[in-house]
Design a protein around this motif. Structure first.
Motif, PDB file in Angstrom:
ATOM      1  N   ALA A 156       0.858  -1.185   0.000  1.00 35.42           N
ATOM      2  CA  ALA A 156       0.000   0.000   0.000  1.00 35.42           C
ATOM      3  C   ALA A 156       0.891   1.231   0.000  1.00 35.42           C
ATOM      4  N   GLY A 157       0.376   2.328  -0.472  1.00 33.13           N
ATOM      5  CA  GLY A 157       1.183   3.537  -0.616  1.00 33.13           C
ATOM      6  C   GLY A 157       1.358   4.289   0.685  1.00 33.13           C
ATOM      7  N   VAL A 158       2.008   3.664   1.647  1.00 30.77           N
ATOM      8  CA  VAL A 158       2.230   4.287   2.953  1.00 30.77           C
ATOM      9  C   VAL A 158       3.507   5.124   2.902  1.00 30.77           C
ATOM     10  N   THR A 159       3.456   6.319   3.443  1.00 27.04           N
ATOM     11  CA  THR A 159       4.614   7.188   3.464  1.00 27.04           C
ATOM     12  C   THR A 159       5.735   6.563   4.289  1.00 27.04           C
ATOM     13  N   ALA A 160       6.955   6.649   3.796  1.00 26.28           N
ATOM     14  CA  ALA A 160       8.092   6.105   4.530  1.00 26.28           C
ATOM     15  C   ALA A 160       8.166   6.735   5.919  1.00 26.28           C
ATOM     16  N   GLY A 161       8.309   5.901   6.913  1.00 28.66           N
ATOM     17  CA  GLY A 161       8.414   6.380   8.286  1.00 28.66           C
ATOM     18  C   GLY A 161       7.093   6.507   9.012  1.00 28.66           C
ATOM     19  N   ALA A 162       5.967   6.355   8.294  1.00 30.87           N
ATOM     20  CA  ALA A 162       4.661   6.430   8.960  1.00 30.87           C
ATOM     21  C   ALA A 162       4.507   5.248   9.902  1.00 30.87           C
ATOM     22  N   SER A 163       3.871   5.489  11.025  1.00 28.26           N
ATOM     23  CA  SER A 163       3.696   4.441  12.030  1.00 28.26           C
ATOM     24  C   SER A 163       2.259   3.947  12.048  1.00 28.26           C
ATOM     25  N   VAL A 164       2.081   2.750  12.579  1.00 34.54           N
ATOM     26  CA  VAL A 164       0.753   2.163  12.692  1.00 34.54           C
ATOM     27  C   VAL A 164       0.020   2.816  13.853  1.00 34.54           C
ATOM     28  N   VAL A 165      -1.163   3.307  13.589  1.00 31.72           N
ATOM     29  CA  VAL A 165      -2.008   3.884  14.628  1.00 31.72           C
ATOM     30  C   VAL A 165      -2.953   2.844  15.197  1.00 31.72           C
ATOM     31  N   ARG A 166      -3.457   2.012  14.302  1.00 35.80           N
ATOM     32  CA  ARG A 166      -4.427   1.015  14.752  1.00 35.80           C
ATOM     33  C   ARG A 166      -4.463  -0.138  13.770  1.00 35.80           C
ATOM     34  N   ALA A 167      -4.625  -1.336  14.288  1.00 39.93           N
ATOM     35  CA  ALA A 167      -4.807  -2.520  13.446  1.00 39.93           C
ATOM     36  C   ALA A 167      -5.849  -3.405  14.086  1.00 39.93           C
ATOM     37  N   ASP A 168      -6.823  -3.820  13.312  1.00 34.54           N
ATOM     38  CA  ASP A 168      -7.897  -4.680  13.807  1.00 34.54           C
ATOM     39  C   ASP A 168      -8.092  -5.853  12.873  1.00 34.54           C
ATOM     40  N   VAL A 169      -8.263  -7.037  13.440  1.00 35.33           N
ATOM     41  CA  VAL A 169      -8.554  -8.230  12.673  1.00 35.33           C
ATOM     42  C   VAL A 169      -9.800  -8.871  13.250  1.00 35.33           C
ATOM     43  N   LEU A 170     -10.746  -9.195  12.375  1.00 35.67           N
ATOM     44  CA  LEU A 170     -11.944  -9.875  12.843  1.00 35.67           C
ATOM     45  C   LEU A 170     -11.597 -11.241  13.418  1.00 35.67           C
ATOM     46  N   ALA A 171     -12.428 -11.688  14.324  1.00 38.35           N
ATOM     47  CA  ALA A 171     -12.154 -12.948  15.011  1.00 38.35           C
ATOM     48  C   ALA A 171     -12.056 -14.125  14.044  1.00 38.35           C
ATOM     49  N   ASN A 172     -12.808 -14.069  12.908  1.00 39.49           N
ATOM     50  CA  ASN A 172     -12.743 -15.191  11.967  1.00 39.49           C
ATOM     51  C   ASN A 172     -11.521 -15.137  11.067  1.00 39.49           C
ATOM     52  N   GLY A 173     -10.720 -14.066  11.203  1.00 38.14           N
ATOM     53  CA  GLY A 173      -9.482 -13.957  10.451  1.00 38.14           C
ATOM     54  C   GLY A 173      -9.652 -13.655   8.984  1.00 38.14           C
ATOM     55  N   ARG A 174     -10.849 -13.259   8.556  1.00 42.55           N
ATOM     56  CA  ARG A 174     -11.087 -13.011   7.130  1.00 42.55           C
ATOM     57  C   ARG A 174     -11.168 -11.527   6.781  1.00 42.55           C
ATOM     58  N   GLU A 175     -10.924 -10.670   7.757  1.00 41.16           N
ATOM     59  CA  GLU A 175     -10.963  -9.238   7.472  1.00 41.16           C
ATOM     60  C   GLU A 175     -10.104  -8.506   8.489  1.00 41.16           C
ATOM     61  N   MET A 176      -9.398  -7.480   8.010  1.00 40.68           N
ATOM     62  CA  MET A 176      -8.640  -6.653   8.922  1.00 40.68           C
ATOM     63  C   MET A 176      -8.569  -5.240   8.361  1.00 40.68           C
ATOM     64  N   SER A 177      -8.249  -4.290   9.220  1.00 41.45           N
ATOM     65  CA  SER A 177      -8.054  -2.908   8.793  1.00 41.45           C
ATOM     66  C   SER A 177      -6.874  -2.329   9.561  1.00 41.45           C
ATOM     67  N   VAL A 178      -6.142  -1.457   8.893  1.00 39.03           N
ATOM     68  CA  VAL A 178      -4.964  -0.815   9.479  1.00 39.03           C
ATOM     69  C   VAL A 178      -5.027   0.665   9.153  1.00 39.03           C
ATOM     70  N   LEU A 179      -4.698   1.485  10.132  1.00 38.83           N
ATOM     71  CA  LEU A 179      -4.585   2.930   9.928  1.00 38.83           C
ATOM     72  C   LEU A 179      -3.160   3.351  10.259  1.00 38.83           C
ATOM     73  N   TRP A 180      -2.560   4.126   9.340  1.00 38.52           N
ATOM     74  CA  TRP A 180      -1.220   4.656   9.556  1.00 38.52           C
ATOM     75  C   TRP A 180      -1.282   6.151   9.876  1.00 38.52           C
ATOM     76  N   SER A 181      -0.186   6.645  10.443  1.00 36.30           N
ATOM     77  CA  SER A 181      -0.161   8.029  10.902  1.00 36.30           C
ATOM     78  C   SER A 181      -0.186   9.045   9.766  1.00 36.30           C
ATOM     79  N   ASP A 182       0.083   8.637   8.521  1.00 33.59           N
ATOM     80  CA  ASP A 182      -0.003   9.576   7.391  1.00 33.59           C
ATOM     81  C   ASP A 182      -1.401   9.658   6.805  1.00 33.59           C
ATOM     82  N   GLY A 183      -2.362   8.992   7.459  1.00 31.50           N
ATOM     83  CA  GLY A 183      -3.746   9.025   6.999  1.00 31.50           C
ATOM     84  C   GLY A 183      -4.097   7.902   6.058  1.00 31.50           C
ATOM     85  N   THR A 184      -3.136   7.065   5.661  1.00 32.06           N
ATOM     86  CA  THR A 184      -3.427   5.916   4.798  1.00 32.06           C
ATOM     87  C   THR A 184      -4.158   4.855   5.605  1.00 32.06           C
TER      88      THR A 184
END
Length: 856
Positions: A156-184
């Motif tokens: 994904a087009g994440v800016t170099a050096g951007a950090s992870v703000v949040r990561a969530d994975v559904l309990a069934n393991g079939r979906e996840m979402s990640v937010l980075w500090s650059d807004g991606t």
């Protein structure tokens, strides 16, 4: 790696500045209890953000009475501020994509080493037999659950050096979402989880074991919402890539080219080389499938783009028409002809707009609904299949299918067009003379007639008028009857333009059936558009002069006057000012179709050759009755609402119109040998059409279009006829008997082979293509997709399972190497059985087309 534990808020307290801080830690491995950060092998990503909610969170420093969801929302909402990206961007991304269930991960989370630092995956999505691991830097690895096959890396087009703000994975393991500090933001979901109620996901819902990736980015993101796919499947093995689009210089496989990142919609010679037939899926020899949502807004695409930047202030790439193209390079360039390698990635972007000073094209001046977006979203489905064939079949399953095969007249006999012989000077007399010559040549070669004769440009009195010019065609109805008596079917060339001042144009204006536009640039402004270089200035200046005076004069009355454009007019390859029909207006479509049918019934025509329809032919600042969501929607309406109404038809524009039942024509080829739009580009274009899901391909005119004073010699004419003979349809214009007796004999022999070998199989092949879009003409890897020798062969093709065609496409060659896939084969008219999975050398004198038939 050891099993990761759940995402949790480790500590809530008061920071040094008096504000409450929430520490969100993604923990995993043996060091999960260590609060010291996430850079080690077993650590996780940690983000500490100042949270301006002291009144509700302060107190004993332990966060007593505070719900986890409140802390997470506060963390996400202020992460953008902590990273220095602005409060507004953080506000837009405060709500995460997907569910917020605790993160879980399976055993075997992958790691990658970049710059000596091990990067641990922060989450995993399991989609049947396919697994996707997502890393903190936005990198991803797609691999088979059982470890078979090659892994595919992407990012994904994440800016170099951007950090992870949040990561969530559904309990069934079939979906996840990640937010980075650059807004991606990335959402990854198994395609099996997509609901049948959502039409937004219909394009990829059926992909087995696939993962839908949604990359969201702020409007001001430098490259938009971006996804890059590495063209090498791993560090030891190179993959080869196929699909995407026709290009002016057509190379097979695609990574041989350096395609500069630019807009992905149908063009008549786009600024980066993209042509009239476009798809949004790509497959690799190792089985990777990349399928972009066709409705991605402002979709841009690059393949192995140049790493060397053009000099600052250098001329941009630009879209041109007609004589302008003489000053443009043939793109894309071939990597092997340049000193530097390409960037090694397939790049997909959804941008905020089409603005690009280095890549000029008409849609930079046209607004769409996408201009109202508050953020950017790119949607791409990815999957890993066993090989290129199974990946292609998986893509083809998602596409619309035709409800019938093309009419027999389009495929069983050659099509003859007046274009390359008469160009704009076609007349009734020349057409009848042409037909008599064809009939005599067929009789001499013992061929039964049944061909289509197509009357091309300037048969009309005025463009779009749909009336034969009375001077050039004094009795068109009688002419058509004579041609029918000779057992020809008759079609004429049409396009969706109306010449300014014609009665048809005035009627369409009055009824509101034309696209509107704003004031276009002046002639001077057009010539010096952007940071124009010498070639662009020269080409545009010549085009403007030609349009003004209709040079060269004397060949046609009624030309010229198209230089100083008015609102609603646009430039095209002709010299007359024209306007375009608005196909978003249902009444306009019915009006155009009714006029075509009236002509057909009145004169006795059998069908039409439909030209143009690319969205690059629209007025400056174009406005349609119903706003277009994407450029290709205009082409789709043209094909669906007009072209498809006529069973005997061909069209040259295609994107998302796989259900069209006629022939999809290659763009105009030049009368040259090379891959730069010459004979050597013919088979790569055919095979690219197959991967894109257009099996009913009409190759362009045998011998090319004879532009700019070009003319084929005996060798080029013979070799072009041989290369075309086993394609789904065959099209002539330059009569081979006018070149030489040798060219005529070679052409006749190739057509006799077609009638003997291909025609008996054609019905079954077309029915399979109708039902499944299964290619009629196939790359050799379709027969043996596990054989690496087949991956880069660009001058052979298979027809069904039983025929291999190996024409000579290099000037002066009288021998050629032929690869025979696994199995037993014999050369046509030979009894010698040859074992496959090896290269052989065969003699190929000028009149011989090497063809091999499977021995059952």
């Amino acid at each position: 790696a050891p099993r990761a534990r759940a995402t949790r808020v480790r500590r809530v307290g008061v920071g040094a500045d008096g504000q409450t801080c929430a520490r969100l830690r993604l923990v995993g491995g043996a060091r999960a209890g260590d609060d010291g950060g996430g850079d080690g092998d077993g650590g996780g990503a940690a983000v500490t953000t100042p949270t301006p909610v002291a009144a509700s969170l302060a107190g004993d420093g332990a966060g007593a009475g505070v719900r986890r969801s409140e802390v997470v929302r506060a963390t996400v909402a202020t992460a953008g501020i902590a990273a220095g990206v602005g409060a507004e961007r953080a506000r837009r991304h405060a709500t995460p994509v997907g569910a917020t269930a605790p993160m879980t991960a399976s055993k075997g989370v992958t790691t990658t080493r970049e710059g000596g630092v091990v990067d641990v995956a922060i989450g995993r999505v399991v989609a049947g037999d396919t697994v996707l691991d997502v890393r903190r830097n936005g990198g991803m690895t797609l691999f088979k659950r059982d470890g078979s096959g090659a892994a595919q890396t992407l990012s994904a087009g994440v800016t170099a050096g951007a950090s992870v703000v949040r990561a969530d994975v559904l309990a069934n393991g079939r979906e996840m979402s990640v937010l980075w500090s650059d807004g991606t933001m990335l959402r990854a979901v198994a395609t099996m989880e997509l609901t049948t109620e959502s039409s937004e996901d219909a394009w990829c819902r059926g992909i087995a074991d696939g993962v839908l990736l949604e990359v969201n980015a702020p409007l001001d993101a430098l490259h938009g919402a971006e996804l890059t796919i590495n063209l090498c499947d791993d560090v030891e093995k190179k993959s080869h890539w196929y699909g995407g689009a026709h290009t002016l210089t057509q190379l097979w496989p695609m990574e041989r080219a350096k395609i500069e990142t630019g807009p992905l919609y149908p063009f008549d010679h786009g600024p980066n080389g993209v042509g009239s037939v476009v798809a949004t899926h790509w497959v690799s020899s190792s089985g990777a499938l990349v399928f972009a949502d066709p409705n991605n807004a402002m979709l841009h695409f690059g393949m192995n783009s140049p790493t060397e930047s053009r000099a600052r202030g250098s001329a941009p790439r630009y879209f041109g028409v007609g004589i302008q193209n003489l000053s443009r390079p043939s793109l894309p360039v071939e990597e092997s002809t340049t000193p530097a390698r390409g960037d090694g990635v397939l790049r997909l972007q959804s941008r905020a707009n089409y603005s690009d000073a280095g890549m000029l094209h008409p849609w930079q001046n046209i607004r769409t609904e996408a201009d109202m977006r508050s953020s950017l979203k790119l949607r791409v489905a990815v999957a890993l299949e066993d090989d290129a064939r199974s990946a292609t079949r998986e893509a083809l399953k998602q596409l619309p299918k035709p409800d019938a095969v093309p009419a027999d007249a389009l495929v069983y006999k050659p099509i003859w067009t007046t274009w390359a012989t008469a160009h704009a000077d076609v007349t009734q007399e020349s057409t009848l003379s042409f037909a008599k010559e064809i009939l005599a040549a067929q009789k001499a070669a013992s061929f039964a007639n049944g061909s289509i004769i197509e009357i091309d440009d300037r048969w009309q009195c005025l463009y779009g008028e749909l009336d034969f010019d009375a001077k050039k065609f004094p009795d068109p109805k009688g002419m058509v009857k004579q041609l029918h008596d000779m057992n020809f079917l008759v079609t004429v060339w049409v396009m969706p333009f109306l010449q300014e001042g014609s009665p048809a144009c005035e009627e369409a204006k009055r009824l509101g059936y034309l696209m509107e536009g704003s004031q276009p640039p002046t002639e001077v402004g057009e010539i010096f558009n952007g940071n124009a270089g010498f070639g662009q200035i020269l080409g545009t200046a010549v085009k403007v002069v030609v349009d003004r005076v209709d040079w060269p004069p004397g060949h046609w009355e009624g030309g010229g006057g198209g230089a100083d454009l008015q609102p609603g007019q646009f430039r095209w390859w002709g010299t007359q000012p024209v306007r375009g029909i608005d196909f978003t207006n249902e009444d306009a479509c019915e009006w155009f179709v009714s006029r075509l049918k009236h002509l057909q019934e009145d004169i006795g025509l059998d069908g039409f050759k439909f030209d143009a329809g690319e969205p690059c032919f629209m007025p400056y600042g174009a406005k349609t009755r119903v706003p277009l969501k994407t450029p290709q929607e205009y082409s789709q309406l043209y094909v669906d609402k007009v072209v498809s109404k006529f069973p005997i038809s061909e069209v040259r524009v295609a994107m998302g119109t796989n259900d069209y039942r006629g022939l999809v024509r290659m763009g105009d080829k030049d009368t040259v040998w090379g891959t730069n739009n010459g004979l050597q580009s013919l088979i790569p274009t055919l095979l690219t059409s197959a991967v894109m899901g257009y099996p009913f391909t009409l190759p362009d005119i045998i011998g090319g279009n004879a532009y700019w004073g070009q003319s084929p010699d005996s060798e080029l004419m013979a070799r072009w006829a041989q290369a075309s003979a086993f394609m789904p349809a065959v099209q002539y214009s330059i009569p081979p008997w006018q070149i030489s007796e040798e060219a005529q004999r070679a052409s006749d022999k190739a057509l006799q082979m077609r009638e003997t070998l291909l025609v008996p199989r054609l019905k079954a092949l077309m029915e399979d293509a109708r039902d499944r879009l299964e290619p009629i003409c196939q790359p050799l890897w379709w027969l043996t997709p596990d054989d690496p020798e087949t991956f880069t062969i660009d001058d052979q093709f298979a027809v069904g399972r039983d025929i291999i065609v190996a024409p000579v496409v290099y000037k002066g060659a009288s021998y050629r190497r032929v690869y025979l896939p696994r199995g037993s084969w014999r050369e046509y008219e030979s009894a010698t059985v040859l074992n496959g999975e090896r290269w052989i050398t065969v003699a190929a004198p000028l009149e011989k087309l090497p063809v091999f038939v499977r021995v059952s």
